[in-house]
Design a protein around this motif. Structure first.
Motif, PDB file in Angstrom:
ATOM      1  N   ASP A  76      45.712  48.320  50.612  1.00  0.00           N
ATOM      2  CA  ASP A  76      45.030  49.537  51.091  1.00  0.00           C
ATOM      3  C   ASP A  76      44.633  50.489  49.967  1.00  0.00           C
ATOM      4  O   ASP A  76      44.391  51.672  50.197  1.00  0.00           O
ATOM      5  N   GLU A  77      44.545  49.994  48.736  1.00  0.00           N
ATOM      6  CA  GLU A  77      44.185  50.862  47.613  1.00  0.00           C
ATOM      7  C   GLU A  77      42.701  51.208  47.631  1.00  0.00           C
ATOM      8  O   GLU A  77      42.296  52.300  47.224  1.00  0.00           O
ATOM      9  N   GLY A  78      41.867  50.265  48.038  1.00  0.00           N
ATOM     10  CA  GLY A  78      40.442  50.533  48.194  1.00  0.00           C
ATOM     11  C   GLY A  78      39.668  50.696  46.906  1.00  0.00           C
ATOM     12  O   GLY A  78      38.676  51.431  46.880  1.00  0.00           O
ATOM     13  N   VAL A  79      40.091  50.032  45.810  1.00  0.00           N
ATOM     14  CA  VAL A  79      39.399  50.209  44.525  1.00  0.00           C
ATOM     15  C   VAL A  79      38.488  49.038  44.176  1.00  0.00           C
ATOM     16  O   VAL A  79      37.878  49.036  43.112  1.00  0.00           O
ATOM     17  N   LEU A  80      38.382  48.049  45.057  1.00  0.00           N
ATOM     18  CA  LEU A  80      37.539  46.897  44.740  1.00  0.00           C
ATOM     19  C   LEU A  80      36.085  47.281  44.496  1.00  0.00           C
ATOM     20  O   LEU A  80      35.455  46.742  43.574  1.00  0.00           O
ATOM     21  N   PRO A  81      35.484  48.217  45.271  1.00  0.00           N
ATOM     22  CA  PRO A  81      34.113  48.634  44.940  1.00  0.00           C
ATOM     23  C   PRO A  81      33.989  49.210  43.532  1.00  0.00           C
ATOM     24  O   PRO A  81      32.960  49.034  42.873  1.00  0.00           O
ATOM     25  N   SER A  82      35.033  49.913  43.060  1.00  0.00           N
ATOM     26  CA  SER A  82      35.022  50.442  41.695  1.00  0.00           C
ATOM     27  C   SER A  82      34.983  49.306  40.682  1.00  0.00           C
ATOM     28  O   SER A  82      34.235  49.360  39.689  1.00  0.00           O
ATOM     29  N   LEU A  83      35.755  48.256  40.908  1.00  0.00           N
ATOM     30  CA  LEU A  83      35.745  47.104  40.011  1.00  0.00           C
ATOM     31  C   LEU A  83      34.383  46.424  40.025  1.00  0.00           C
ATOM     32  O   LEU A  83      33.866  46.035  38.972  1.00  0.00           O
ATOM     33  N   ASP A  84      33.786  46.271  41.207  1.00  0.00           N
ATOM     34  CA  ASP A  84      32.475  45.637  41.314  1.00  0.00           C
ATOM     35  C   ASP A  84      31.445  46.370  40.457  1.00  0.00           C
ATOM     36  O   ASP A  84      30.672  45.746  39.709  1.00  0.00           O
ATOM     37  N   LEU A  85      31.421  47.694  40.559  1.00  0.00           N
ATOM     38  CA  LEU A  85      30.465  48.478  39.768  1.00  0.00           C
ATOM     39  C   LEU A  85      30.767  48.370  38.275  1.00  0.00           C
ATOM     40  O   LEU A  85      29.851  48.284  37.446  1.00  0.00           O
ATOM     41  N   TRP A  86      32.045  48.395  37.939  1.00  0.00           N
ATOM     42  CA  TRP A  86      32.446  48.278  36.541  1.00  0.00           C
ATOM     43  C   TRP A  86      31.939  46.967  35.948  1.00  0.00           C
ATOM     44  O   TRP A  86      31.417  46.934  34.831  1.00  0.00           O
ATOM     45  N   LEU A  87      32.104  45.872  36.684  1.00  0.00           N
ATOM     46  CA  LEU A  87      31.672  44.575  36.180  1.00  0.00           C
ATOM     47  C   LEU A  87      30.156  44.511  36.027  1.00  0.00           C
ATOM     48  O   LEU A  87      29.645  43.979  35.030  1.00  0.00           O
ATOM     49  N   VAL A  88      29.414  45.057  36.977  1.00  0.00           N
ATOM     50  CA  VAL A  88      27.958  45.078  36.855  1.00  0.00           C
ATOM     51  C   VAL A  88      27.530  45.899  35.645  1.00  0.00           C
ATOM     52  O   VAL A  88      26.567  45.558  34.943  1.00  0.00           O
ATOM     53  N   ALA A  89      28.269  46.987  35.373  1.00  0.00           N
ATOM     54  CA  ALA A  89      27.906  47.877  34.266  1.00  0.00           C
ATOM     55  C   ALA A  89      28.260  47.301  32.905  1.00  0.00           C
ATOM     56  O   ALA A  89      27.669  47.697  31.891  1.00  0.00           O
ATOM     57  N   THR A  90      29.224  46.375  32.858  1.00  0.00           N
ATOM     58  CA  THR A  90      29.735  45.937  31.558  1.00  0.00           C
ATOM     59  C   THR A  90      29.621  44.437  31.322  1.00  0.00           C
ATOM     60  O   THR A  90      30.021  43.952  30.261  1.00  0.00           O
ATOM     61  N   LEU A  91      29.055  43.699  32.277  1.00  0.00           N
ATOM     62  CA  LEU A  91      29.006  42.252  32.162  1.00  0.00           C
ATOM     63  C   LEU A  91      27.623  41.751  32.554  1.00  0.00           C
ATOM     64  O   LEU A  91      27.087  42.124  33.603  1.00  0.00           O
ATOM     65  N   SER A  92      27.032  40.907  31.723  1.00  0.00           N
ATOM     66  CA  SER A  92      25.718  40.340  32.023  1.00  0.00           C
ATOM     67  C   SER A  92      25.684  38.873  31.626  1.00  0.00           C
ATOM     68  O   SER A  92      26.111  38.520  30.522  1.00  0.00           O
ATOM     69  N   PRO A  93      25.223  37.996  32.557  1.00  0.00           N
ATOM     70  CA  PRO A  93      24.780  38.306  33.916  1.00  0.00           C
ATOM     71  C   PRO A  93      25.961  38.537  34.852  1.00  0.00           C
ATOM     72  O   PRO A  93      27.087  38.104  34.572  1.00  0.00           O
ATOM     73  N   CYS A  94      25.688  39.202  35.959  1.00  0.00           N
ATOM     74  CA  CYS A  94      26.715  39.448  36.965  1.00  0.00           C
ATOM     75  C   CYS A  94      26.057  39.398  38.336  1.00  0.00           C
ATOM     76  O   CYS A  94      24.982  39.986  38.539  1.00  0.00           O
ATOM     77  N   GLN A 151      23.195  48.461  31.483  1.00  0.00           N
ATOM     78  CA  GLN A 151      22.662  47.214  32.016  1.00  0.00           C
ATOM     79  C   GLN A 151      21.409  47.521  32.837  1.00  0.00           C
ATOM     80  O   GLN A 151      21.401  48.414  33.690  1.00  0.00           O
ATOM     81  N   ILE A 152      20.343  46.775  32.582  1.00  0.00           N
ATOM     82  CA  ILE A 152      19.059  47.010  33.240  1.00  0.00           C
ATOM     83  C   ILE A 152      18.879  46.023  34.384  1.00  0.00           C
ATOM     84  O   ILE A 152      19.099  44.822  34.228  1.00  0.00           O
ATOM     85  N   ILE A 153      18.463  46.540  35.534  1.00  0.00           N
ATOM     86  CA  ILE A 153      18.157  45.725  36.711  1.00  0.00           C
ATOM     87  C   ILE A 153      16.706  46.004  37.089  1.00  0.00           C
ATOM     88  O   ILE A 153      16.358  47.128  37.470  1.00  0.00           O
ATOM     89  N   ASP A 154      15.864  45.001  36.969  1.00  0.00           N
ATOM     90  CA  ASP A 154      14.442  45.185  37.231  1.00  0.00           C
ATOM     91  C   ASP A 154      14.104  44.839  38.672  1.00  0.00           C
ATOM     92  O   ASP A 154      14.307  43.702  39.125  1.00  0.00           O
ATOM     93  N   ASN A 155      13.596  45.833  39.395  1.00  0.00           N
ATOM     94  CA  ASN A 155      13.141  45.660  40.763  1.00  0.00           C
ATOM     95  C   ASN A 155      11.628  45.839  40.831  1.00  0.00           C
ATOM     96  O   ASN A 155      10.973  46.127  39.826  1.00  0.00           O
ATOM     97  N   ARG A 156      11.096  45.700  42.015  1.00  0.00           N
ATOM     98  CA  ARG A 156       9.647  45.859  42.215  1.00  0.00           C
ATOM     99  C   ARG A 156       9.182  47.267  41.864  1.00  0.00           C
ATOM    100  O   ARG A 156       8.184  47.455  41.186  1.00  0.00           O
TER     101      ARG A 156
END
Length: 413
Positions: free
Chosen positions: A285-303, A399-404
């Motif tokens: 019930d800590e609820g920090v998994l979304p924080s980890l997800d964002l951290w990995l996207v911000a610091t790891l490529s590709p993700c 980290q850059i994410i290119d969208n339309r």
């Protein structure tokens, strides 16, 4: 604006509805989802059951989403969102008396909450692409008296309110459908001081972000987790999925991401795997998994995200059936997994392919850095949205994410 004065209904039902509404508000307050007194007053005033006439009172006042329309394949295309999500989004919007607001994705109830926040001298425009949805919303808003403040129009929300947008812009734009991108109309129709609150999807992440204007681009000012039906129209979801193992393990990619599908499938088929355990425990019930997800996207490529079926879990391919973070390099794939641990679950990494040990170590190191560097659930990455085509030297570092429509940049503060 008090809805119950506008309509005469069964006294006993309305008395019970009032009690359930107050109970829901106490729950939202207790969970920390409602903090602002004006937001609390809105939830206390709006009769949610009147916007869910086909549900029981108990269902109407449960802190859960209610599906209001399915498509031909049985998938939800319209719903009344869970109150806790609506509360968090309204808290992020900063709406107050006399303001102008745009809602993208109609349902009626959320627009009524927004109407309570802006008051009789404010204005809410609610846009949805589905005429059945807008007809239903218009009818329910009229029955409860909120049509005095809310104007409903049937249009593609990709283009905002169109001609109905005020010249000075909206004080808040609240998007109530999952969006893969931020179309130009949303920033164009936002007042310089305004807030754009939107459930945004990228790299398999689904979170609500509140954006404000900053030097010709949008910058995140707050965020929360979420779950919404996807947008329709010109801003609907794109991307593609690679099947890696007979439908039991799939890699979901954005349009700007690529992977060697044949090489990754061969790696999985070899059944030769490295598993690295990180020592990082997600407490119950800590609820920090979304924080980890964002951290990995911000610091790891590709993700991106890997998705396992129930059969895939039974086959030992994954520790869970929901999306897990993944990275890859040539014919090597690594992704997060879990196992039971004292007080919760320990995070680990499964890896397949010729460089599996190195890639597993790389992903595990990022997880440990998140855990030990003071970022665990307390320091959130910043998301910026620039117009598509913005040169790299004009972007913030990250980290850059290119969208339309946009170049998203996610970085640590």
């Amino acid at each position: 604006m008090t809805t119950l004065r506008d309509v005469t209904t069964d006294t006993v039902d309305e008395t019970r509805a009032e009690a359930l509404r107050q109970e829901l508000l106490r729950h939202l307050r207790g969970q920390g989802n409602v903090v602002n007194d004006h937001v609390a007053a809105a939830f206390a005033a709006v009769p949610r059951h009147r916007f869910l006439p086909d549900t029981s009172l108990d269902e109407a006042y449960a802190d859960d989403a209610v599906i209001t329309k399915l498509n031909d394949r049985g998938h939800p295309v319209s719903s009344v969102s869970a109150p806790w999500v609506q509360a968090r989004m309204l808290e992020l919007s900063g709406l107050g008396r006399g303001m102008r607001a745009l809602e993208i994705g109609s349902g009626g109830y959320n627009a009524a909450l927004m109407a309570e926040l802006v008051g009789e001298n404010g204005e809410v425009v609610s846009v949805d692409i589905d005429p059945e949805v807008t007809d239903r919303a218009q009818r329910l808003l009229a029955e409860t008296g909120y049509d005095r403040v809310v104007r409903v129009q049937c249009a593609d929300g990709t283009y905002g309110a169109g001609a109905a947008a005020p010249a000075e812009g909206f004080d808040a734009i609240v998007v109530t459908a999952q969006a893969p991108d931020l179309p130009p109309a949303w920033s164009d129709q936002l007042a310089p001081h305004g807030r754009l609150v939107v459930p945004l999807s990228f790299r398999g992440i689904h979170q609500v972000f509140a954006f404000g204007c900053e030097d010709g681009h949008l910058r995140s000012r707050g965020q929360t987790r979420c779950g919404f039906v996807g947008m329709q129209g010109d801003n609907r979801h794109t991307g593609h999925t690679i099947d890696l193992s007979d439908g039991d393990l799939r890699l979901g990619l954005n349009d700007d991401q690529h992977a060697d599908a044949d090489a990754l499938r061969a790696a999985l088929a070899s059944a030769t795997r490295t598993t690295t355990w990180t020592g990082v425990v997600l407490r119950n019930d800590e609820g920090v998994l979304p924080s980890l997800d964002l951290w990995l996207v911000a610091t790891l490529s590709p993700c991106a995200r890997i998705y396992a079926s129930s059969r895939g879990v039974e086959r030992g391919l994954s520790g869970w059936t929901i999306a897990a973070a993944a990275t890859w390099e040539g014919g090597t794939l690594a992704y997060t997994t879990i196992r039971p641990a004292t007080g919760g679950f320990e995070l680990g990494v499964h890896a397949y392919g010729p460089n599996r040990e190195q890639l597993a170590d790389r992903l595990a190191e990022r997880i440990r850095a998140w855990d030990s560097g003071g970022h665990r659930g307390s320091v959130e990455p910043t998301l910026r949205a620039y117009p598509a085509g913005t040169p790299v030297d004009q972007l913030a570092m990250g980290q850059i994410i290119d969208n339309r429509h946009t170049r998203l940049v996610i970085s640590l503060p």
